[in-house]
Write a protein that holds these residues in place. Structure first.
Motif, PDB file in Angstrom:
ATOM      1  N   TYR A  37       0.822  -1.217   0.000  1.00 48.68           N
ATOM      2  CA  TYR A  37       0.000   0.000   0.000  1.00 48.68           C
ATOM      3  C   TYR A  37       0.856   1.268   0.000  1.00 48.68           C
ATOM      4  N   GLN A  39      -0.381   3.880  -3.540  1.00 50.22           N
ATOM      5  CA  GLN A  39      -1.504   4.774  -3.260  1.00 50.22           C
ATOM      6  C   GLN A  39      -1.906   5.630  -4.456  1.00 50.22           C
ATOM      7  N   LYS A  88      -7.704  -2.094  -0.323  1.00 51.41           N
ATOM      8  CA  LYS A  88      -7.456  -1.881   1.103  1.00 51.41           C
ATOM      9  C   LYS A  88      -8.710  -2.154   1.927  1.00 51.41           C
TER      10      LYS A  88
END
Length: 402
Positions: free
Chosen positions: A147, A151, A160
């Motif tokens: 992550y 992003q 997520k």
């Protein structure tokens, strides 16, 4: 004990990239994920009020690992969907790829259990659920890395959200709830996960670049097959597997120090051992659930008056006793650990790491010298309870280098 082809099958997972459709700051491979999964499963299983059959947990984990190694090109979410509609066909395909590697293990009994496991979802049912939860938590840990570098990608927030929501499926497990709340147990899971960042043979190029975390699982699996070979009782088998699985855990705090460095200066190894013990007591044991501390210290090799050596033969009926041979202690009540055999498993794993790289054309003076040194050591010290680790090393070398 096991065929060269079978151990190569396990090592091949070090080539299998995970999250390879996302940018990653570090390589994430299947071998490390499986190792982390086993470690998490150990803690989850010991946190439950009901007693979990550890042999079933270990075997189910190995079965899942074997299957995953065959179907690894299928994304996990797609694989789960495929299993719902084509499970029988997928399992037949898996068996067609693995049967010849497993047919001689335990005179075919291991293969029969594997076949039953694939066809009967009620076999080891509770242990399967714990492993599924552990697999999820390991994946969740990996995603926290992915992550950070993803992003900017569209859809990453949906991924997520899906990852975070799945934890609710496992809330019935006490350990999952504690990890979700970031309690002490979460710190041990995090500490063990970091071992995937530490590469073995770090001072020389190598293919595949196995990590300390993956190495621990390879040694544990070897310990399992060794235990089967010598007809070890259940508790002895469990101890051998978990002792091997955690044997390098302190290196999350001290880093992987290669043997030539440890023994190059007189007394240096003793200093390192003393420091390891202190770090274990300060940075690991405080985060272990109270009811597990005594047994976990035993698995880590702590004994006597501030001593540590996970590779000694031990029994622990009423107190820890170092013994030369375990031939007369093959009963659950003795709580035995085959430390000498596990040391040979550790050496054999290192030997295979070296020859695999050499077979791929990536070699150095350190790898070549290390390979020969380990082989000579196995020749001298590699016979334990009828198992000849030196002979096994030669067979694997011939197989890999052919």
């Amino acid at each position: 004990m096991f065929s060269p082809g079978l151990i190569e099958q396990f090592f091949s997972s070090a080539f299998i990239q995970r999250w390879n459709d996302y940018p990653r700051m570090v390589e994430l491979v299947e071998l490390d994920k499986q190792a982390h999964k086993f470690i998490i499963a150990y803690f989850l299983s010991h946190m439950e009020d009901e007693e979990i059959n550890q042999l079933h947990l270990i075997e189910a984990g190995i079965f899942e690992f074997l299957r995953r190694g065959v179907v690894t090109d299928i994304r996990p979410d797609v694989f789960r969907q495929a299993l719902q509609k084509k499970e029988a066909e997928i399992n037949r395909w898996v068996l067609s790829k693995l049967s010849h590697l497993l047919e001689d293990v335990e005179d075919g009994k291991f293969l029969k259990r594997f076949e039953k496991y694939l066809s009967d979802p009620n076999m080891y049912k509770r242990e399967r659920f714990i492993l599924k939860a552990a697999s999820y938590l390991s994946t969740r840990w990996e995603f926290s890395i992915v992550y950070q570098t993803s992003q900017f990608l569209s859809g990453i927030e949906r991924v997520k959200e899906a990852v975070e929501e799945e934890i609710e499926d496992y809330y019935e497990l006490i350990g999952v709830r504690k990890i979700a709340l970031n309690k002490k147990l979460a710190k041990i899971i995090d500490l063990s996960g970091r071992l995937r960042f530490q590469k073995r043979w770090a001072q020389t190029p190598r293919i595949p670049e196995t990590s300390v975390l993956g190495h621990m699982l390879i040694v544990a699996i070897m310990g399992y097959f060794y235990s089967i070979k010598i007809n070890a009782c259940q508790k002895r088998l469990e101890n051998n597997f978990y002792c091997a699985l955690f044997h390098d855990l302190p290196e999350a705090l001290t880093r992987d120090i290669i043997s030539p460095v440890k023994y190059s200066v007189s007394g240096l190894n003793d200093i390192i051992s003393e420091y390891e013990i202190k770090m274990v007591e300060d940075e690991i044991l405080p985060y272990i659930p109270a009811q597990m501390i005594s047994s976990f210290k035993y698995l880590l090799g702590l004994y006597g008056n501030n001593e540590k050596d996970e590779f000694l033969n031990k029994i622990n009926e009423k107190k820890i006793i170092i013994v030369d041979t375990l031939a007369t202690y093959n009963e659950n009540r003795f709580n035995a650990i085959d430390g000498v055999a596990l040391k040979n498993c550790d050496r054999l794993a290192a030997f295979i790491e070296a020859i695999l790289s050499i077979s791929h054309g990536v070699k150095s003076k350190e790898l070549l010298q290390g390979k020969e040194y380990i082989k000579e050591t196995l020749k001298e010290k590699g016979k334990v309870e009828g198992v000849d680790f030196y002979k096994l090393a030669l067979e694997i070398e011939d197989f890999v280098m052919d």
